[in-house]
Design a protein around this motif. Sequence first.
Motif, PDB file in Angstrom:
ATOM      1  N   ILE A  21      38.707  31.341  44.050  1.00  0.00           N
ATOM      2  CA  ILE A  21      38.914  30.530  42.846  1.00  0.00           C
ATOM      3  C   ILE A  21      38.725  29.044  43.138  1.00  0.00           C
ATOM      4  O   ILE A  21      37.999  28.354  42.421  1.00  0.00           O
ATOM      5  CB  ILE A  21      40.323  30.785  42.254  1.00  0.00           C
ATOM      6  CG1 ILE A  21      40.415  32.216  41.730  1.00  0.00           C
ATOM      7  CG2 ILE A  21      40.620  29.805  41.118  1.00  0.00           C
ATOM      8  CD1 ILE A  21      41.805  32.616  41.258  1.00  0.00           C
ATOM      9  N   TRP A  22      39.372  28.539  44.192  1.00  0.00           N
ATOM     10  CA  TRP A  22      39.365  27.099  44.443  1.00  0.00           C
ATOM     11  C   TRP A  22      38.600  26.677  45.700  1.00  0.00           C
ATOM     12  O   TRP A  22      38.637  25.502  46.069  1.00  0.00           O
ATOM     13  CB  TRP A  22      40.794  26.564  44.519  1.00  0.00           C
ATOM     14  CG  TRP A  22      41.457  26.568  43.180  1.00  0.00           C
ATOM     15  CD1 TRP A  22      41.135  25.799  42.110  1.00  0.00           C
ATOM     16  CD2 TRP A  22      42.551  27.385  42.775  1.00  0.00           C
ATOM     17  NE1 TRP A  22      41.969  26.089  41.067  1.00  0.00           N
ATOM     18  CE2 TRP A  22      42.854  27.069  41.439  1.00  0.00           C
ATOM     19  CE3 TRP A  22      43.325  28.359  43.395  1.00  0.00           C
ATOM     20  CZ2 TRP A  22      43.874  27.680  40.733  1.00  0.00           C
ATOM     21  CZ3 TRP A  22      44.327  28.968  42.686  1.00  0.00           C
ATOM     22  CH2 TRP A  22      44.595  28.625  41.375  1.00  0.00           C
ATOM     23  N   VAL A  72      48.995  37.648  39.337  1.00  0.00           N
ATOM     24  CA  VAL A  72      48.774  36.417  38.569  1.00  0.00           C
ATOM     25  C   VAL A  72      47.410  35.814  38.896  1.00  0.00           C
ATOM     26  O   VAL A  72      46.655  35.418  37.991  1.00  0.00           O
ATOM     27  CB  VAL A  72      49.909  35.396  38.835  1.00  0.00           C
ATOM     28  CG1 VAL A  72      49.561  34.025  38.299  1.00  0.00           C
ATOM     29  CG2 VAL A  72      51.217  35.898  38.235  1.00  0.00           C
ATOM     30  N   LEU A  73      47.062  35.772  40.174  1.00  0.00           N
ATOM     31  CA  LEU A  73      45.777  35.191  40.553  1.00  0.00           C
ATOM     32  C   LEU A  73      44.597  36.046  40.097  1.00  0.00           C
ATOM     33  O   LEU A  73      43.555  35.501  39.712  1.00  0.00           O
ATOM     34  CB  LEU A  73      45.713  34.979  42.065  1.00  0.00           C
ATOM     35  CG  LEU A  73      46.549  33.819  42.596  1.00  0.00           C
ATOM     36  CD1 LEU A  73      46.607  33.847  44.114  1.00  0.00           C
ATOM     37  CD2 LEU A  73      46.016  32.493  42.098  1.00  0.00           C
ATOM     38  N   LEU A 130      44.548  37.916  37.360  1.00  0.00           N
ATOM     39  CA  LEU A 130      44.420  37.657  35.923  1.00  0.00           C
ATOM     40  C   LEU A 130      43.841  36.269  35.670  1.00  0.00           C
ATOM     41  O   LEU A 130      42.966  36.102  34.813  1.00  0.00           O
ATOM     42  CB  LEU A 130      45.774  37.805  35.231  1.00  0.00           C
ATOM     43  CG  LEU A 130      46.317  39.230  35.158  1.00  0.00           C
ATOM     44  CD1 LEU A 130      47.734  39.237  34.596  1.00  0.00           C
ATOM     45  CD2 LEU A 130      45.407  40.102  34.310  1.00  0.00           C
ATOM     46  N   TYR A 131      44.307  35.280  36.411  1.00  0.00           N
ATOM     47  CA  TYR A 131      43.794  33.923  36.255  1.00  0.00           C
ATOM     48  C   TYR A 131      42.305  33.866  36.585  1.00  0.00           C
ATOM     49  O   TYR A 131      41.515  33.274  35.843  1.00  0.00           O
ATOM     50  CB  TYR A 131      44.575  32.955  37.157  1.00  0.00           C
ATOM     51  CG  TYR A 131      44.056  31.547  37.106  1.00  0.00           C
ATOM     52  CD1 TYR A 131      44.352  30.716  36.024  1.00  0.00           C
ATOM     53  CD2 TYR A 131      43.256  31.048  38.130  1.00  0.00           C
ATOM     54  CE1 TYR A 131      43.865  29.422  35.975  1.00  0.00           C
ATOM     55  CE2 TYR A 131      42.764  29.757  38.082  1.00  0.00           C
ATOM     56  CZ  TYR A 131      43.072  28.945  37.009  1.00  0.00           C
ATOM     57  OH  TYR A 131      42.584  27.669  36.956  1.00  0.00           O
ATOM     58  N   GLY A 132      41.916  34.477  37.689  1.00  0.00           N
ATOM     59  CA  GLY A 132      40.509  34.489  38.082  1.00  0.00           C
ATOM     60  C   GLY A 132      39.646  35.201  37.060  1.00  0.00           C
ATOM     61  O   GLY A 132      38.528  34.759  36.755  1.00  0.00           O
ATOM     62  N   VAL A 175      40.289  35.515  33.803  1.00  0.00           N
ATOM     63  CA  VAL A 175      40.207  34.668  32.613  1.00  0.00           C
ATOM     64  C   VAL A 175      39.240  33.505  32.858  1.00  0.00           C
ATOM     65  O   VAL A 175      38.405  33.186  31.991  1.00  0.00           O
ATOM     66  CB  VAL A 175      41.606  34.141  32.212  1.00  0.00           C
ATOM     67  CG1 VAL A 175      41.526  33.032  31.188  1.00  0.00           C
ATOM     68  CG2 VAL A 175      42.458  35.286  31.688  1.00  0.00           C
ATOM     69  N   ILE A 176      39.316  32.883  34.015  1.00  0.00           N
ATOM     70  CA  ILE A 176      38.421  31.769  34.341  1.00  0.00           C
ATOM     71  C   ILE A 176      36.962  32.231  34.335  1.00  0.00           C
ATOM     72  O   ILE A 176      36.087  31.537  33.807  1.00  0.00           O
ATOM     73  CB  ILE A 176      38.809  31.156  35.713  1.00  0.00           C
ATOM     74  CG1 ILE A 176      40.148  30.445  35.621  1.00  0.00           C
ATOM     75  CG2 ILE A 176      37.727  30.205  36.211  1.00  0.00           C
ATOM     76  CD1 ILE A 176      40.195  29.308  34.621  1.00  0.00           C
TER      77      ILE A 176
END
Length: 128
Positions: free
Chosen positions: A60-61, A114-115, A117-119, A121-122
């Motif tokens: 992600i980052w 959480v990561l 799902l976040y990834g 969505v991103i």
Amino acid sequence: MIDFLLGSLGILVTVPLLAWIMVYWITRKITRQQKRSFMVATDVTTFFLIISVMVILYTIWENTFLWPIVILILLIVISITVLYWKRDEDIGLSKIMKTAWRLNFLLFSSGYLVLCLYGLVIRVMALN
């Protein structure tokens, strides 16, 4: 053979739930004890969750966040040591490490979900 082992390891890091299921199933067949199998699977999967969270953070980052993760794990161990010391005044290293390791399982499994799902969505937002 090496390729098969590396591929299997890659799958277990990518999907730690699969690692938990496999370890639980194998230990359940060997020990025939549900609680013991659950705990062994949890202990083994914690390692895969930590590596998996590091891989997701890097994806992600583009940063591994190795030192913050190490510091977080050490803070958990220190906190549990202080709690046991205040409560019992007798510090059993194996009990502290087992408690910290299982708390890390809860923390990193939550972080993994959480990561993920976040990834997801991103990536979906980036398609628009």
